[in-house]
Every structure is written in structure tokens, then in C-alpha cells.
Design an enzyme around this catalytic site. Structure first.
Site, PDB file in Angstrom:
ATOM      1  N   LYS A  91       0.812  -1.222   0.000  1.00 45.84           N
ATOM      2  CA  LYS A  91       0.000   0.000   0.000  1.00 45.84           C
ATOM      3  C   LYS A  91       0.845   1.271   0.000  1.00 45.84           C
ATOM      4  O   LYS A  91       0.435   2.298  -0.529  1.00 45.84           O
ATOM      5  CB  LYS A  91      -0.929   0.013   1.210  1.00 45.84           C
ATOM      6  CG  LYS A  91      -1.993  -1.087   1.198  1.00 45.84           C
ATOM      7  CD  LYS A  91      -3.037  -0.834   0.140  1.00 45.84           C
ATOM      8  CE  LYS A  91      -4.209  -1.811   0.248  1.00 45.84           C
ATOM      9  NZ  LYS A  91      -5.135  -1.643  -0.905  1.00 45.84           N
ATOM     10  N   GLU A 113      -9.495   6.005   3.276  1.00 42.02           N
ATOM     11  CA  GLU A 113     -10.327   4.968   3.863  1.00 42.02           C
ATOM     12  C   GLU A 113      -9.432   3.773   4.126  1.00 42.02           C
ATOM     13  O   GLU A 113      -8.359   3.648   3.512  1.00 42.02           O
ATOM     14  CB  GLU A 113     -11.450   4.563   2.908  1.00 42.02           C
ATOM     15  CG  GLU A 113     -11.076   3.523   1.833  1.00 42.02           C
ATOM     16  CD  GLU A 113     -10.033   3.984   0.822  1.00 42.02           C
ATOM     17  OE1 GLU A 113      -9.874   5.213   0.660  1.00 42.02           O
ATOM     18  OE2 GLU A 113      -9.370   3.130   0.208  1.00 42.02           O
ATOM     19  N   SER A 375       1.516  -9.762  -0.899  1.00 42.20           N
ATOM     20  CA  SER A 375       1.253  -8.327  -0.810  1.00 42.20           C
ATOM     21  C   SER A 375       1.455  -7.725   0.572  1.00 42.20           C
ATOM     22  O   SER A 375       1.690  -6.534   0.701  1.00 42.20           O
ATOM     23  CB  SER A 375      -0.165  -8.029  -1.305  1.00 42.20           C
ATOM     24  OG  SER A 375      -1.094  -8.815  -0.590  1.00 42.20           O
TER      25      SER A 375
END
Lengths: 394, 262
Positions: A91, A113, A375
Site C-alpha cells: 500500500k 479509507e 502483498s
């Protein structure tokens, strides 16, 4: 033929995408599109982005030969170690990029968010590093199951705002963040955490995440894998690793959350089992009823608990550029344990979905070479997995 | 009833110098059974037309009050088709134009053509779609035109002149001018930019302008009515219906709006 010049000027990937947004946001979206286009060819911006990825995030992340898992499953498995990034997931590639862009646009406040909390932590981290004010919207239910990440965001100087509307999960947090943005757009940049939302977000987040696949291409050298596999919620880590390989003739497989089972109706498989519609500003596959009300998604993994998916994935599916499978909560938890024990890597429950698909398909994948996008790391999920093992029925 | 009823209403309002009071009300509150009576009450209190909100699962454009009303209505069994049906009954029983406010996804699920035909058959006059800017409205507008139903388009304080011209060129049946930035709900002051906003629109088009979003007192409504062709009041009335079952201040809003034009 693959058209990697997409999206078109209206933000469409084939029939998907677009800009279904309140008029209040349209000028800001156009400004954002222009600012991104300028920044993305500006050597100064690019060098600052890549410097931060290198020195702050710790890129490039390794491509790791998972020997023991390979032996166990009977195929050659290479793990792209996004779990080793600063903050523990992919991210941050996006939040550093969008944070720099926000600063360049003169916005002093960012909002975001978050579902699992990884994007929230990555946003809070980028905000602290770049000197921006930050508020993160998080579903009340997610705050409960990811309390560690809530504390991390607070430590980083971010205010976490609980969202109680709807089911109190990712979908509701996105809606609430967009509401904030409608009222604050002149001073605030909204860092969407995935390849979703109105144009230019799906394009921009893809561009900030494609560094994953570009590194893999370098790291593979002459080695040519048979498949590249990644989990898909909104789809940013999958997009990041798929995109540079679109024309490589390698099979691209996205793994969605089957939750408690597709037939139970409690799942997050919008590509596999949803229908086209408009969610959060883009036309895409989504979970909805026959009158167009949005259904709640379900997944044990907060990051996959989303009833929509990035519009470019919808395009990939319809045009056959990638295919999308799904695995259940139970299978994902099993894979969470498997990777922990065989490789000494505790994966995020999201990433465990990709491993779980390999485990299920082991017979048909025998002898193949597979790259998996790992990830994120699973520290955030440890408490939840402990709770599960004391609950009957799972 | 059709889009023509809307233009007739705005024409008459301009002729008489009497701005239009157009309350917003969510379909299905305080309950599915009592919803029609709420609209009748609004008509009796002086509503010239209605913005009937069809409850949606993900109301991005709406603030807390209307979100709560949407959830309440959906939980009580209201649906998209049920909302359209109610709109038809409101039009028939009050004889006043009904404009339905919805998000785009239910229209796409039905198909714009089917939706427009159904809305026309029910006597609905117009449509407001919260998450569709003019660029994305083309196919829906064509279907609505075919069936004589009006489409309102939004103009926000952030809408620049180039967009304003494009919005005017798309020929909306009226412009819903967003009185304040932000989602629907109460505001302490009607934005000081109001006058400038209305003037900017007027220099480009003569299409009727209705001001809404953030107008929560009769005084604010009067100010807005002095500038525009009509005023939408939503959250203030919806909150009353949620709390007491009746839009108690509707008459005060109606009087304030109507008096402002004289």
C-alpha cells in the site's frame, strides 16, 4: 491485442471505469488528472518518488525462491516480498506517490479509507513523512478486528474516524471518505487505497503500484514463469504486478475472497460472481441485488471485504487478459498456517488467498513456475487467527 | 404529468414572481404505509413540487440525516421500484410534479430505456441523479427525452465556466445549484457565494435555477428564494419526519419561499 494506453480520455477501460461523481468533485478530479499527468513526466517528481521508495520504503522488495513451499506443493514458487516494505504491505507505494502529489498540488490535508488498516497505516506514514495532516475513515467492525493498526495510525499522528453506517466495513469507509471529500475538496486530497473510484484514481493507483511488476521483470532476468498470481479485493497489488506483464503471454490469475462459500452469498467475489454496475464512481463488476442496491461483501480478510473491484480488472476479465478465481475463508486460513510453517513467513490473510489457490490447484500446477505477489505481512492478523482457532466450526 | 408539467410550473412561477418551494423527502419514512401522507401534508403546506428521494444503500452525496432516512426506509421494506411506485401515487394524489432523486446504479440495472418508460407511465415529471455529471448523462438523458421526462443537472460552487457552458448545452430541465460545498445537511449560513453562483449561471443560461443543499432554516430559504427560481429543503424536513412522523416546519419554509418573490 492488448491496449495498454487505456484508459481513454473519459477514464474508460473498455466498458468499465468512467467518472460517476457528484458535480462538486468534478473540477477537483479534472485538476487531479492534470496534476498527475504533469507530475508523472516531471523528472524532479519521479526522482523524489523513486528516492522515497528506495530509502524510505526499502525497495526493491526481493523476489524470493520459496524452496520449502515449492517442494511441499510440487511446483516452483517465487514470492514477491511486498510484506518486507516499510509498514508491511504494498500500500505504501501508492500513498507515497499520492502524498507527494497532494503536496505538489498545495493540499495540506489528506484523507483515506481503510479496510484491514494497511492502507490507513500507509497513508498515516506518508502523511507523517511528508508533513501532511491526515484523517482515516475506518469501519467500526474493522477497527475491532484490526485494533493494532488503529493504534499504529494514532501513533503516527493520524486521527482514525470510526464509520458505523452500513455494515461498518471497507465499502462504508470509502463512502464516508468520499462524503468528507465532497465538502473539503478545496483543501484536501483523498488518497484512495486501491485501483477503484472515479477517473483518474484507477489509472493513478495503477501507475504508482506497477513498480511491483517492473521489479519482478528485472528480477526474473531470463526466467519466464508460467503464471503470476495475486489476491484481489479492490485489486491494487494484483494490478501492480499484472500490468507490466500484460503482453508477456504469461497467465495472470487474480484470487478473490469466496468468504463462507459462494453459495452462502457471503463472499467478496465481485468479478467471479457479481454483475456490472456503478460503485464508488466507476462502472465495474459488483455485488448487488436485481434493483441495484449494493450488497455487503464478506471475507475473513478485511482487505478483501469489498463488493466492487477496480474497473481495469473488470476489463481484463471480459477481454481475457487475466482470469479470476476465488478461495474460501477456511482455505485462506489453512494457507496462512502453511506459509508460516514452511517458509517462516506469516502472510497477511489477503495474500494467503493467493497461496491457498496454489494449494488447491497443486495437481494442475505440478512442475510449473509461479510468481506470487505476497502483498503484505500477517502480524495484523495474528490475533484474529488465534480467535478463530478457539471458535467452533472453522 | 410529464417534463412539460415542470416547465409549465417554472414558467408560471416566473410570470407570477413566486419562487417554487420543492421539499425533498425520502420515500418510505416514517414508514412505507405513512409515506404518501407525508407528501400530502407537504402539498397542503404549500409545496409546489417534490423531490422524492429513493433510498439507496450507498448514498454518497447525502449527509447523516438523509443517510439515516435511507437506511430506515430500506429496513422498512422500501425498494427502488417501490419508490417509483410511490412517486406515481404522490403525483396522482397531489396533482403536483414529482422529481425522483436517485443514484445511477439502480437506473443502469433497470436499463435507462425501461426506467424512463416506467417513470413516464407512472406520471413522474423529472429525475435528479446524484452521482451523474453531464458527461455520463448522455444515454440516460436520451431515454428520458424520448419519454418526455426532465433531467436536472447540478452546478456546484466549484463548477468552472467551461463546465457551466457544457451543462447548459446539455439542456437540463432545471439546474440544481449546490448552495454550499458538501453533502446535504444543516448549515449555519447559506453560503455567501450564493449570489455570485446564481449570477454566474444566469449569464450563461436562462434555464430555471433551484438552490439546494445546506438550506436548513426559513430565513436561509427566503434568502435563496430571493435569488433563484426555486428552493429545495431536505434534511431539516426529513429530520422532523424521522423524529415526529410529520414535516412540522414545511408551512414556514413554504411561506418564506413564496413571500421572497413578491
Amino acid at each position: 491485442m492488448t491496449d495498454i494506453t487505456m484508459p481513454d480520455r473519459s477514464g474508460r477501460f473498455g466498458d468499465f471505469g468512467g467518472r460517476y461523481a457528484p458535480e462538486t468533485l468534478m473540477t477537483a478530479l479534472a485538476e487531479l488528472e492534470e496534476a498527475f499527468a504533469e507530475a508523472w513526466v516531471d523528472p524532479l517528481f519521479l526522482s523524489e518518488y523513486h528516492r522515497l521508495l528506495r530509502e524510505f520504503v526499502g525497495r526493491p522488495s526481493p523476489l524470493y525462491e520459496a524452496n520449502r513451499l515449492s517442494e511441499h506443493l510440487g511446483m516452483r514458487i517465487l514470492l514477491k516480498r511486498e510484506d518486507l516494505n516499510h509498514t508491511g504491505a504494498h500500500k505504501i507505494n501508492n500513498t507515497i506517490g499520492q502524498g507527494l502529489l497532494a503536496r505538489r498540488m498545495g493540499k495540506e490535508r489528506i484523507i483515506a479509507e481503510t479496510g484491514a488498516g494497511q492502507h490507513g497505516v500507509a497513508s498515516a506514514t506518508a502523511a507523517a513523512a511528508l508533513g501532511l495532516e491526515c484523517q482515516v475513515y475506518m469501519g467500526a467492525k474493522d477497527m475491532e478486528r484490526q485494533s493494532l493498526n488503529v493504534v499504529r495510525m494514532q501513533l503516527l499522528g493520524t486521527e482514525v474516524i470510526p464509520v458505523t453506517s452500513g455494515a461498518g466495513t471497507l465499502k462504508d469507509a470509502v463512502s464516508e471518505a468520499m462524503r468528507d471529500w465532497v465538502g473539503s475538496v478545496e483543501t484536501t486530497h483523498y488518497i484512495i487505497g486501491s485501483v477503484v473510484g472515479p477517473h483518474p484514481f484507477p489509472l493513478m493507483v495503477r501507475e504508482f503500484q506497477k513498480v511491483i511488476g517492473e521489479e519482478v521483470a528485472d528480477q526474473l532476468g531470463d526466467l519466464r514463469p508460467d503464471l503470476i498470481v495475486a489476491c484481489v479485493g479492490g485489486g491494487s497489488n494484483a494490478m501492480g504486478i499484472f500490468f507490466p506483464f500484460l503482453e508477456a503471454g504469461i497467465e495472470l490469475v487474480g484470487v478473490e475472497a469466496a468468504g463462507e462459500g459462494i453459495e452462502s452469498g457471503k463472499h467478496g467475489a465481485s468479478l467471479g460472481h457479481g454483475t456490472p454496475g456503478v460503485l464508488h464512481g466507476a462502472r465495474t463488476y459488483m455485488l448487488q441485488d436485481d434493483q441495484g442496491q449494493v450488497h455487503e461483501a464478506h471475507s475473513i480478510s478485511a482487505g478483501l471485504d469489498y463488493p466492487g473491484v477496480g474497473p481495469e480488472h473488470a476489463y481484463f476479465q471480459d477481454s481475457g487478459l487475466a482470469r479470476y478465481e476465488s478461495v474460501s475463508d477456511t482455505e485462506a486460513v489453512e494457507a496462512f498456517h502453511l506459509l508460516s510453517r514452511t517458509e517462516g513467513i506469516i502472510p497477511a490473510l489477503e495474500s494467503a488467498h493467493a497461496i491457498a489457490w496454489l494449494q488447491r490447484e497443486a495437481a494442475s500446477l505440478a512442475g510449473k513456475t509461479v510468481v506470487v505477489n505476497l502483498s503484505g505481512r500477517g502480524d495484523k492478523d495474528v490475533q484474529q487467527v488465534i480467535n478463530l482457532s478457539t471458535e467452533p466450526g472453522l | 404529468m410529464s417534463g412539460r408539467a415542470l416547465s409549465a410550473m417554472f414558467d408560471a412561477a416566473r410570470e407570477q414572481g413566486r419562487p417554487v418551494f420543492m421539499p425533498f423527502m425520502t420515500a418510505g419514512i416514517p414508514s412505507e404505509d405513512q409515506s404518501l401522507d407525508v407528501f400530502r401534508q407537504l402539498a397542503a403546506d404549500g409545496a409546489d413540487a417534490f423531490e422524492l428521494g429513493i433510498p439507496y444503500s450507498d448514498p454518497l452525496m447525502d449527509g447523516e440525516v438523509i443517510q439515516a432516512a435511507s437506511s430506515h426506509a430500506l429496513a422498512g421494506g422500501m425498494t427502488f421500484l417501490g419508490g417509483l411506485d410511490l412517486a406515481g401515487r404522490v403525483a396522482t394524489s397531489t396533482g403536483k410534479p414529482v422529481i425522483v432523486m436517485t443514484y445511477v446504479n439502480p437506473i443502469l440495472q433497470a436499463g435507462p430505456e425501461v426506467f424512463a418508460a416506467e417513470a413516464a407511465a407512472l406520471g413522474i415529471s423529472g429525475v435528479i441523479i446524484a452521482d451523474v455529471p453531464y458527461e455520463e448523462a448522455v444515454a440516460i438523458k436520451a431515454a428520458l427525452d424520448e419519454h418526455g421526462i426532465g433531467l436536472a443537472l447540478f452546478v456546484a460552487p466549484t463548477t468552472d465556466e467551461e463546465r457551466l457552458r457544457a451543462i447548459a448545452a446539455a439542456q437540463p430541465s432545471f439546474i440544481y445549484a449546490v448552495a454550499d460545498m458538501g453533502v446535504t445537511g444543516r448549515r449555519e449560513d447559506v453560503s455567501s457565494h450564493l449570489q455570485g453562483l446564481v449570477r454566474r449561471i444566469r449569464t450563461i443560461t436562462s434555464v430555471p435555477i433551484v438552490l439546494g443543499v445546506g438550506i436548513s432554516t426559513p430565513e436561509q430559504a427566503a434568502t435563496a428564494a430571493g435569488l433563484a427560481d426555486g428552493v429545495i429543503v431536505g434534511s431539516a424536513l426529513v429530520a422532523e419526519v424521522l423524529e415526529t412522523g410529520r414535516p412540522a416546519s414545511a408551512a414556514a419554509f413554504a411561506d418564506a419561499v413564496h413571500a421572497a418573490g413578491r
